[in-house]
Motif scaffolding. Structure first.
Motif, mmCIF file in Angstrom:
data_model
loop_
_atom_site.group_PDB
_atom_site.id
_atom_site.type_symbol
_atom_site.label_atom_id
_atom_site.label_comp_id
_atom_site.label_asym_id
_atom_site.label_seq_id
_atom_site.Cartn_x
_atom_site.Cartn_y
_atom_site.Cartn_z
ATOM 1 N N SER A 1 0.825 -1.215 0.000
ATOM 2 C CA SER A 1 0.000 0.000 0.000
ATOM 3 C C SER A 1 0.856 1.261 0.000
ATOM 4 O O SER A 1 0.479 2.271 -0.582
ATOM 5 C CB SER A 1 -0.949 -0.004 1.195
ATOM 6 N N HIS B 1 -7.797 3.677 -11.039
ATOM 7 C CA HIS B 1 -6.578 4.404 -10.672
ATOM 8 C C HIS B 1 -5.312 3.697 -11.130
ATOM 9 O O HIS B 1 -4.259 4.304 -11.237
ATOM 10 C CB HIS B 1 -6.513 4.621 -9.162
ATOM 11 N N PHE C 1 -5.486 10.008 -9.111
ATOM 12 C CA PHE C 1 -5.730 9.706 -7.702
ATOM 13 C C PHE C 1 -5.806 11.018 -6.924
ATOM 14 O O PHE C 1 -4.982 11.907 -7.127
ATOM 15 C CB PHE C 1 -4.583 8.839 -7.181
ATOM 16 N N PRO C 2 -6.798 11.183 -6.049
ATOM 17 C CA PRO C 2 -6.930 12.470 -5.345
ATOM 18 C C PRO C 2 -5.751 12.739 -4.413
ATOM 19 O O PRO C 2 -5.175 11.813 -3.856
ATOM 20 C CB PRO C 2 -8.229 12.309 -4.547
ATOM 21 N N LEU D 1 -3.820 14.001 -0.999
ATOM 22 C CA LEU D 1 -4.122 13.774 0.413
ATOM 23 C C LEU D 1 -4.984 14.917 0.951
ATOM 24 O O LEU D 1 -4.621 16.078 0.840
ATOM 25 C CB LEU D 1 -2.801 13.698 1.209
ATOM 26 N N LEU E 1 -8.673 -0.611 -6.235
ATOM 27 C CA LEU E 1 -8.154 0.572 -6.919
ATOM 28 C C LEU E 1 -8.262 0.431 -8.429
ATOM 29 O O LEU E 1 -8.499 1.417 -9.142
ATOM 30 C CB LEU E 1 -6.702 0.837 -6.492
ATOM 31 N N LEU F 1 0.457 4.183 -2.818
ATOM 32 C CA LEU F 1 0.149 5.578 -2.501
ATOM 33 C C LEU F 1 1.206 6.519 -3.060
ATOM 34 O O LEU F 1 0.886 7.540 -3.669
ATOM 35 C CB LEU F 1 0.037 5.764 -0.986
#
Lengths: 250, 173
Positions: B92, B130, B154-155, B157, B125, B96
């Motif tokens: 993960s 994404h 991907f948005p 943070l 995802l 990210l």
């Protein structure tokens, strides 16, 4: 002691224990209203690796002028998490402009481990506790290690705050947990405070971004114990209706 | 164009071996990739192509692609930046990091992991567009058919969400 007196005394003690235990199961009263300028002490457990990265991503988002002093709780030997916490503090702080001053001040804080001193000097401190279970440790050695870890958590969460200030301030007003292992012992220590009516941190658990369809073991164990339980996927929210879902948090 | 393959701190030899196999190099070449950098982590199996005789880095040319292989670097940031495509294990943290950089990503969950929640993350995802999720045998096909332009950004943070939870809990809101 005469028999009826003894009986009455035991009854009283039992009733008291039952009442206190029962009170643990009630929802905690809401925190008192605070003015925007009032600070709030904050602690977070950094569980190494991905746990640390996610926890620090959550912390990085916080308003540091509101949430201080900050305590980063790390497992013994987890120097990588310690370094990441220092890096975050440095990047959020003006002290980063004076690396030498910073290093000396922090070395002092880490060797003394005194939270009050830390808050006065730099508003954050690193707190090291023994691991509940070392990687590759035999299962037979786990219970003593877990007990030692729990004892250390109780010392820092329950006993030290008592000695320091009488009984007014807990280790922190809020404790952020996101796994693994040791965060359960921290949670147990907080419950000892609650049992004895001592100030206890409010407990917030954030399940990992990596958990889409199932809770982690820490999540399963801590879900009924913490004050707020957040998951990061709607799929998981369906599975666990008590959880809160606010979108991705990291 | 450059592709970066990473297994992070894990051991995932099948992905390392596959990434420099002829079918995958052909697929990459057909999409215009001329350079591949492979971070093999705790790669164990002995192969003449990857890390010969204990060397830490190796360079070679295979099937028209420049192959560079190595085990670890203190940070992968530079590799992410150089790459046009990243092929990764489904950790993960890596996911990210790469998605937040806006890079095209194919993740390959390690099928030998027990209780594989990594595969769940990859699929969730991928379902939202994404990234691409693939198995090792499927990798050449995914590389040939992928359209990085169609990936959903991907948005960033959004720190205000957690701050709001905490403010609420502590009586500020």
């Amino acid at each position: 002691m005469e028999y009826p007196t003894f009986l009455l005394l035991s009854l009283a003690v039992t009733l008291l224990l039952v009442r206190r235990t029962y009170s643990l199961t009630l929802p905690r009263p809401e925190a008192k209203r605070r003015s925007p300028s009032e600070p709030c002490s904050f602690a977070v457990f950094l569980g190494s690796g991905g746990h640390t990265s996610e926890a620090l991503a959550l912390v990085a988002a916080l308003d540091f002028s509101r949430y201080y002093p900050r305590t980063y709780i790390i497992s013994e030997g987890d120097s990588l998490s310690a370094q990441k916490a220092r890096d975050l503090e440095a990047s959020k702080s003006k002290i980063a402009e004076f690396p030498d001053v910073r290093t000396d001040a922090y070395r002092l804080l880490e060797t003394t481990g005194d939270v009050s001193q830390a808050s006065a000097a730099a508003q954050y401190t690193l707190l090291t506790i023994p691991r509940a279970r070392r990687v590759h440790q035999s299962l037979l050695a786990t219970p003593p290690a877990a007990l030692y870890s729990l004892a250390s958590c109780i010392y820092h969460v329950t006993i030290l705050p008592l000695m320091r200030t009488g009984r007014s301030t807990p280790l922190a007003e809020v404790l952020l947990l996101n796994g693994p292992g040791t965060c359960l012992t921290l949670c147990m220590a907080a419950y000892i405070n609650r049992f004895f009516g001592l100030p206890s941190p409010r407990l917030i658990y954030v399940e990992s971004f990596a958990r889409v369809q199932s809770l982690s073991l820490s999540g399963k164990l801590l879900r009924p114990l913490v004050d707020r339980f957040l998951v990061q996927w709607p799929e998981l929210r369906k599975l666990c209706p008590q959880a809160e879902y606010r979108g991705w948090l990291v | 164009m450059r592709v970066f393959v990473t297994v992070g701190s894990t051991q995932f030899d099948p992905l390392v071996a596959a990434s420099i196999s002829t079918p995958i190099l052909h697929a990459l070449r057909s999409r215009g990739y001329t350079n591949i950098s492979v971070q093999c982590g705790n790669f164990k199996s002995v192969s003449d192509l990857v890390l010969p005789s204990g060397a830490e880095t190796t360079n070679s040319v295979k099937d028209g692609v420049n192959v560079e292989a190595w085990r670890f670097k203190p940070t992968l940031q530079e590799e992410y930046e150089l790459a046009d495509l990243i092929i990764s294990h489904a950790g993960s943290g890596t996911i990210l990091d790469v998605l937040r950089m806006g890079k095209a990503l194919i993740v390959v969950p390690n099928p030998t992991l027990l209780h594989n929640h990594q595969a769940e993350l990859a699929e969730a995802l991928a379902a939202r567009g994404h990234l691409y999720a693939s198995t090792i045998p499927d990798l050449p096909r995914v590389i040939e058919s992928m359209d990085a332009g169609k990936l959903v950004p991907f948005p960033a943070l959004d720190g205000s969400r957690f701050q709001a939870v905490l403010d609420e809990e502590m009586g500020y809101l």
